[in-house]
Design a protein around this motif. Structure first.
Motif, PDB file in Angstrom:
ATOM      1  N   VAL A 144       0.870  -1.436  -0.006  1.00  0.00           N
ATOM      2  CA  VAL A 144      -0.042  -0.059   0.117  1.00  0.00           C
ATOM      3  C   VAL A 144       0.772   1.327   0.068  1.00  0.00           C
ATOM      4  O   VAL A 144       2.091   1.214   0.322  1.00  0.00           O
ATOM      5  N   ASN A 145      -0.017   2.469  -0.482  1.00  0.00           N
ATOM      6  CA  ASN A 145       0.683   3.634  -0.157  1.00  0.00           C
ATOM      7  C   ASN A 145       1.555   4.186  -1.282  1.00  0.00           C
ATOM      8  O   ASN A 145       2.287   3.421  -2.002  1.00  0.00           O
ATOM      9  N   CYS A 146       1.983   5.503  -1.450  1.00  0.00           N
ATOM     10  CA  CYS A 146       2.719   6.322  -2.421  1.00  0.00           C
ATOM     11  C   CYS A 146       2.022   6.106  -3.488  1.00  0.00           C
ATOM     12  O   CYS A 146       2.947   6.353  -4.728  1.00  0.00           O
ATOM     13  N   ILE A 182      15.494   0.196   2.498  1.00  0.00           N
ATOM     14  CA  ILE A 182      14.995   0.563   3.762  1.00  0.00           C
ATOM     15  C   ILE A 182      13.591   1.074   3.674  1.00  0.00           C
ATOM     16  O   ILE A 182      12.701   1.071   4.755  1.00  0.00           O
ATOM     17  N   HIS A 183      12.961   1.156   2.343  1.00  0.00           N
ATOM     18  CA  HIS A 183      11.890   1.751   2.230  1.00  0.00           C
ATOM     19  C   HIS A 183      10.922   0.886   1.148  1.00  0.00           C
ATOM     20  O   HIS A 183      10.992   1.168  -0.126  1.00  0.00           O
ATOM     21  N   ALA A 184      10.200  -0.031   1.719  1.00  0.00           N
ATOM     22  CA  ALA A 184       9.606  -1.066   0.764  1.00  0.00           C
ATOM     23  C   ALA A 184       8.110  -1.284   1.593  1.00  0.00           C
ATOM     24  O   ALA A 184       7.775  -2.036   2.906  1.00  0.00           O
ATOM     25  N   HIS A 185       6.984  -0.983   0.754  1.00  0.00           N
ATOM     26  CA  HIS A 185       5.775  -1.036   1.375  1.00  0.00           C
ATOM     27  C   HIS A 185       5.023  -2.418   1.503  1.00  0.00           C
ATOM     28  O   HIS A 185       5.417  -3.257   0.718  1.00  0.00           O
ATOM     29  N   CYS A 186       4.204  -2.615   2.430  1.00  0.00           N
ATOM     30  CA  CYS A 186       3.476  -3.743   2.287  1.00  0.00           C
ATOM     31  C   CYS A 186       2.160  -3.604   3.252  1.00  0.00           C
ATOM     32  O   CYS A 186       1.940  -2.537   3.893  1.00  0.00           O
ATOM     33  N   ALA A 187       1.096  -4.432   3.039  1.00  0.00           N
ATOM     34  CA  ALA A 187       0.057  -4.452   3.913  1.00  0.00           C
ATOM     35  C   ALA A 187      -0.301  -5.974   4.507  1.00  0.00           C
ATOM     36  O   ALA A 187      -0.002  -6.841   3.632  1.00  0.00           O
ATOM     37  N   VAL A 188      -1.070  -6.206   5.525  1.00  0.00           N
ATOM     38  CA  VAL A 188      -1.691  -7.404   5.775  1.00  0.00           C
ATOM     39  C   VAL A 188      -2.902  -7.568   5.685  1.00  0.00           C
ATOM     40  O   VAL A 188      -3.856  -6.907   6.587  1.00  0.00           O
ATOM     41  N   PRO A 189      -3.638  -8.100   4.600  1.00  0.00           N
ATOM     42  CA  PRO A 189      -5.197  -8.074   4.384  1.00  0.00           C
ATOM     43  C   PRO A 189      -5.814  -8.540   5.505  1.00  0.00           C
ATOM     44  O   PRO A 189      -7.199  -8.204   5.802  1.00  0.00           O
ATOM     45  N   ALA A 190      -5.336  -9.814   6.435  1.00  0.00           N
ATOM     46  CA  ALA A 190      -5.812 -10.106   7.463  1.00  0.00           C
ATOM     47  C   ALA A 190      -6.144  -9.147   8.485  1.00  0.00           C
ATOM     48  O   ALA A 190      -7.191  -9.359   9.364  1.00  0.00           O
TER      49      ALA A 190
END
Length: 359
Positions: free
Chosen positions: A11-13, A51-59
């Motif tokens: 997510v984001n950016c 150092i700057h890698a986006h993620c999200a946890v759908p759960a």
């Protein structure tokens, strides 16, 4: 420790005009496997860390029936991300989830963050040579955030914390957050700070029109504001062991901090209300502020280093949002850097700050 597997997405950016071009070039699940690029300095292979890698946890999003912003980039299949890392010469990525939960009440925030941090830890434990992660915290509930820091770092093995640049109208310099900064200082943690959008300016219309200004200008501006509050209002002095990584090269602060020095000299303290013990430029070099390399140009990176020192810079990609895929080459091609400088920026600084064991 038993950690239930979680589904991960990013997510984001993001901004819509970027997405089609980016998905084709970088983030597509159909990306072809590539040979892993090795980066060497003076004939010796080095470890590179994003150092700057986006993620999200759908759960975690499911707890409040929220859908992932980038459901098309799930880490259930990590091959696309790993192929992109391999092509760029990135050995490791530090995962972070840009905060979307600051509006949540205590119990919901507690549930969301537990699922999220355990999901991140599961990804890192399954591929420890490629991924580390920052712990998420419910900064709107400082007592809960302190518990989440301890659990995330001490129990899950997460490497620091990530935060936004403000929390539901509160600046990070607000004494409300002092217990959180005290805990980060106590545990010697890096705080990864990422903007969440200058909502007030967006709603006022100043960032509308061409140029995707809410992102192009808004994100670095929000970082600049957050750093300025933390310095001018004395937070960095109150917590001298607090270490913050400000993304996008620290916004506009590092490149124009001398104006912040000048305002103290130019106007009365009654007008400026500066509570800092030192000129703002002091904090660029004193070991409290760190920056990623996303400034797009060798001359810009060289200037950032001149203001901060090479030991304050780490490469970042903003994956999967396509802003850059050439950070390794940017560092290698920036003039007037020593081999030691390049080794530090490409991975040594991140390894030191995140306590990653030497290979």
């Amino acid at each position: 420790m038993s950690i239930a597997p979680q589904s991960i997405g990013f997510v984001n950016c993001d901004w819509t005009p970027f997405r089609a071009a980016h998905d084709h070039a970088v983030g597509s699940p159909n990306i072809e496997p590539s040979t892993r690029r090795e980066v060497s300095i003076d004939g010796k292979k080095i470890r590179t860390i994003d150092i700057h890698a986006h993620c999200a946890v759908p759960a975690a999003l499911d707890v409040i029936q929220k859908t992932p912003e980038r459901s098309d980039l799930s880490m259930e299949d990590k091959e696309a991300r790993l192929a992109s890392m391999d092509k760029q010469g990135l050995d490791m990525a530090a995962l972070s989830v840009n905060p979307w939960w600051y509006h949540l009440e205590y119990e919901a925030a507690e549930a969301v963050i537990k699922i999220q941090n355990e999901g991140l830890a599961q990804i890192c434990h399954s591929d420890p040579d490629r991924f580390i992660a920052f712990a998420s915290i419910a900064l709107q509930h400082p007592d809960l955030a302190v518990d989440q820091i301890e659990y995330g770092v001490n129990n899950l093995g997460l490497r620091g914390i990530n935060i936004g640049c403000y929390v539901e109208g509160r600046e990070l310099s607000d004494p409300f957050f002092h217990p959180v900064w005290a805990k980060c200082e106590e545990l010697d943690l890096l705080v990864f700070m990422h903007p969440r959008g200058t909502n007030e300016m967006v709603s006022g219309g100043r960032l509308s029109g061409g140029g995707a200004l809410a992102n192009t200008i808004g994100n670095p501006l929000e970082t600049t504001l957050a750093l300025s509050h933390l310095i001018f209002e004395g937070t960095m002095d109150r917590f001298p062991g607090l270490k913050i990584c400000a993304v996008h090269g620290g916004g506009y602060f590092a490149s124009y901090a001398h104006r912040s020095d000048a305002v103290i000299r130019t106007f009365s303290n009654q007008r400026v209300q500066a509570c800092c013990k030192h000129p703002p430029t002091h904090y660029l070099k004193n070991g409290q502020l760190y920056f990623d390399s996303i400034v797009f140009d060798p001359a810009a990176l060289r200037y950032l280093i001149s203001q901060t020192g090479a030991d304050k810079i780490m490469i970042g990609t903003d994956y999967p949002f396509g802003w850059t895929t050439t950070e390794v080459d940017l560092v290698l091609q920036t003039p007037e850097l020593s081999n030691d400088d390049r080794i530090a920026i490409l991975g040594g600084n991140a390894a030191r700050l995140l306590n990653i064991p030497t290979e």
